[in-house]
Motif scaffolding. Sequence first.
Motif, mmCIF file in Angstrom:
data_model
loop_
_atom_site.group_PDB
_atom_site.id
_atom_site.type_symbol
_atom_site.label_atom_id
_atom_site.label_comp_id
_atom_site.label_asym_id
_atom_site.label_seq_id
_atom_site.Cartn_x
_atom_site.Cartn_y
_atom_site.Cartn_z
ATOM 1 N N ILE A 1 0.974 -10.731 -6.177
ATOM 2 C CA ILE A 1 1.097 -9.459 -5.238
ATOM 3 C C ILE A 1 0.208 -8.341 -5.558
ATOM 4 O O ILE A 1 0.018 -7.896 -6.773
ATOM 5 N N LEU A 2 -0.631 -7.860 -4.540
ATOM 6 C CA LEU A 2 -1.535 -7.048 -4.729
ATOM 7 C C LEU A 2 -0.944 -5.545 -4.527
ATOM 8 O O LEU A 2 -0.530 -5.297 -3.187
ATOM 9 N N VAL A 3 -1.217 -4.592 -5.088
ATOM 10 C CA VAL A 3 -0.674 -3.172 -4.943
ATOM 11 C C VAL A 3 -2.013 -2.111 -5.042
ATOM 12 O O VAL A 3 -2.637 -2.100 -5.985
ATOM 13 N N ASN A 4 -2.124 -1.445 -4.128
ATOM 14 C CA ASN A 4 -2.968 -0.325 -3.840
ATOM 15 C C ASN A 4 -2.413 0.968 -3.426
ATOM 16 O O ASN A 4 -1.367 0.951 -2.563
ATOM 17 N N ALA A 5 -2.902 2.084 -3.419
ATOM 18 C CA ALA A 5 -2.788 3.299 -2.833
ATOM 19 C C ALA A 5 -3.890 3.838 -2.029
ATOM 20 O O ALA A 5 -5.152 3.585 -2.387
ATOM 21 N N LEU A 6 -3.679 4.585 -1.157
ATOM 22 C CA LEU A 6 -4.580 5.352 -0.021
ATOM 23 C C LEU A 6 -4.297 6.689 -0.151
ATOM 24 O O LEU A 6 -3.198 7.066 0.392
ATOM 25 N N PHE B 1 -9.679 -9.109 -3.348
ATOM 26 C CA PHE B 1 -9.900 -8.960 -4.843
ATOM 27 C C PHE B 1 -9.943 -7.519 -5.087
ATOM 28 O O PHE B 1 -10.355 -7.044 -6.107
ATOM 29 N N MET B 2 -8.835 -6.962 -4.525
ATOM 30 C CA MET B 2 -8.612 -5.298 -4.911
ATOM 31 C C MET B 2 -7.053 -5.226 -5.208
ATOM 32 O O MET B 2 -6.214 -5.443 -4.404
ATOM 33 N N THR B 3 -6.954 -4.706 -6.485
ATOM 34 C CA THR B 3 -5.611 -4.301 -6.622
ATOM 35 C C THR B 3 -5.469 -3.182 -7.884
ATOM 36 O O THR B 3 -6.436 -3.118 -8.654
ATOM 37 N N GLY B 4 -4.569 -2.284 -7.605
ATOM 38 C CA GLY B 4 -4.304 -1.145 -8.655
ATOM 39 C C GLY B 4 -5.500 0.077 -8.370
ATOM 40 O O GLY B 4 -5.840 0.920 -9.161
ATOM 41 N N GLN B 5 -5.849 -0.241 -7.241
ATOM 42 C CA GLN B 5 -7.059 1.013 -6.846
ATOM 43 C C GLN B 5 -6.645 2.226 -5.941
ATOM 44 O O GLN B 5 -5.554 1.923 -5.065
ATOM 45 N N LEU B 6 -7.263 3.549 -6.250
ATOM 46 C CA LEU B 6 -6.797 4.288 -4.875
ATOM 47 C C LEU B 6 -8.183 4.374 -4.041
ATOM 48 O O LEU B 6 -9.191 4.597 -4.389
ATOM 49 N N VAL B 7 -7.965 3.997 -2.692
ATOM 50 C CA VAL B 7 -9.095 4.138 -1.712
ATOM 51 C C VAL B 7 -8.936 5.598 -1.019
ATOM 52 O O VAL B 7 -7.677 6.197 -0.709
ATOM 53 N N CYS B 8 -9.965 6.172 -0.729
ATOM 54 C CA CYS B 8 -9.982 7.521 -0.449
ATOM 55 C C CYS B 8 -10.678 7.865 0.698
ATOM 56 O O CYS B 8 -11.867 8.576 0.656
ATOM 57 N N PRO B 9 -10.335 7.734 2.162
ATOM 58 C CA PRO B 9 -10.952 8.228 3.182
ATOM 59 C C PRO B 9 -10.511 9.510 3.560
ATOM 60 O O PRO B 9 -9.457 9.824 4.251
ATOM 61 N N ASN B 10 -11.270 10.452 3.068
ATOM 62 C CA ASN B 10 -10.953 11.843 3.055
ATOM 63 C C ASN B 10 -12.210 12.791 3.379
ATOM 64 O O ASN B 10 -12.154 14.050 3.366
ATOM 65 N N VAL C 1 0.714 -1.262 -0.064
ATOM 66 C CA VAL C 1 -0.101 0.023 -0.128
ATOM 67 C C VAL C 1 0.915 1.259 0.063
ATOM 68 O O VAL C 1 1.683 1.370 0.930
ATOM 69 N N ASN C 2 0.694 2.044 -1.018
ATOM 70 C CA ASN C 2 1.361 3.204 -1.085
ATOM 71 C C ASN C 2 0.667 4.548 -0.345
ATOM 72 O O ASN C 2 -0.788 4.612 -0.894
ATOM 73 N N ILE C 3 0.919 5.307 0.585
ATOM 74 C CA ILE C 3 0.257 6.236 1.011
ATOM 75 C C ILE C 3 0.595 7.405 0.362
ATOM 76 O O ILE C 3 1.412 7.913 0.264
ATOM 77 N N ALA C 4 -0.829 7.927 -0.346
ATOM 78 C CA ALA C 4 -0.724 9.066 -1.140
ATOM 79 C C ALA C 4 -1.270 10.496 -0.355
ATOM 80 O O ALA C 4 -1.056 10.478 0.808
ATOM 81 N N SER C 5 -2.188 11.322 -1.053
ATOM 82 C CA SER C 5 -2.834 12.145 -0.409
ATOM 83 C C SER C 5 -3.731 12.888 -1.312
ATOM 84 O O SER C 5 -3.804 12.458 -2.454
ATOM 85 N N ASN C 6 -4.846 13.397 -0.729
ATOM 86 C CA ASN C 6 -5.879 13.965 -1.677
ATOM 87 C C ASN C 6 -5.311 15.126 -2.458
ATOM 88 O O ASN C 6 -5.734 15.336 -3.498
ATOM 89 N N ARG C 7 -4.199 15.647 -1.949
ATOM 90 C CA ARG C 7 -3.568 16.664 -2.801
ATOM 91 C C ARG C 7 -3.076 16.009 -4.171
ATOM 92 O O ARG C 7 -2.692 16.752 -4.889
ATOM 93 N N GLY C 8 -2.552 14.762 -4.067
ATOM 94 C CA GLY C 8 -1.958 14.068 -5.369
ATOM 95 C C GLY C 8 -3.120 13.854 -6.486
ATOM 96 O O GLY C 8 -2.678 13.431 -7.226
ATOM 97 N N GLN C 9 -4.447 13.823 -5.836
ATOM 98 C CA GLN C 9 -5.488 13.467 -6.730
ATOM 99 C C GLN C 9 -5.800 14.994 -7.516
ATOM 100 O O GLN C 9 -6.091 14.862 -8.759
#
Length: 247
Positions: free
Chosen positions: A175-180, A230-239, A135-143
């Motif tokens: 290997i599953l990879v997502n961002a948050l 069942f989730m990969t390549g997604q951006l999850v947004c708890p914002n 999991v890569n921790i991003a930011s709403n500002r990166g969106q």
Amino acid sequence: MSEFADRVAMVTGAGSGIGEATARLFAAAGARVIVQDIDPERVAKTVAAIKRVGGEAVGAAYSVADEDSLRRSVEETGGVDILVNNAGVPGFNAVIEDIDRAAYERLFEIHVWGTLAATRAVLPGMKAKGYGRIVNIASNRGQVGFERSSHYAAAKAAVIGFAKSWAREFAPHGILVNALAPGVVRSGMTLRYGQDALDEEAQLNLVKRWAEPDEIAGWILFITGPRGGFMTGQLVCPNGGDPIVGI
């Protein structure tokens, strides 16, 4: 809880904030945790807090940009099943005229190269097992960008791009990879801007408050646990609704 029994999780930037909360929750759920942070005192504090409640943790006090040290930590623990690329530094609300080369390089060294280096450190072991969660921790500002600290927004956009690309690249290896991408979170980093700035930003979202680090950590555990398989390549947004974006 034993949801992560027999799993090893490495959390970068785990000396405070979201990283510390994530390390504690992983340990409480049965994982052995590598607590990585550049500050030895913060590493020791997080490791001690985990051990006090019966969890397993080892410290890793060095810069996340130090790929050799990352590899040694992974080797010493026999491999990593879960990687949370959380380490970061603030942009301090700089307008473009105030972003010098040193500030730019520092942000990209930690956020972008550090994410790449940590991922490369864990990847051989994950491929050998045919299993991994990143999991890569991003930011709403990166969106959606930000009128200040464009170098921070750009670095966070880069780790989103990494997650989407790596999801495709690593899928054949299990290997599953997502961002948050969290919104405003009350942490040591955000409080550097002052309580008034934190309160002001909280008013931009729909629920009119900031998140606590544990709330974000809970999403990370969900993504990397059995229910996230069942989730990969997604951006999850708890914002809190800042922003609402869609297709």
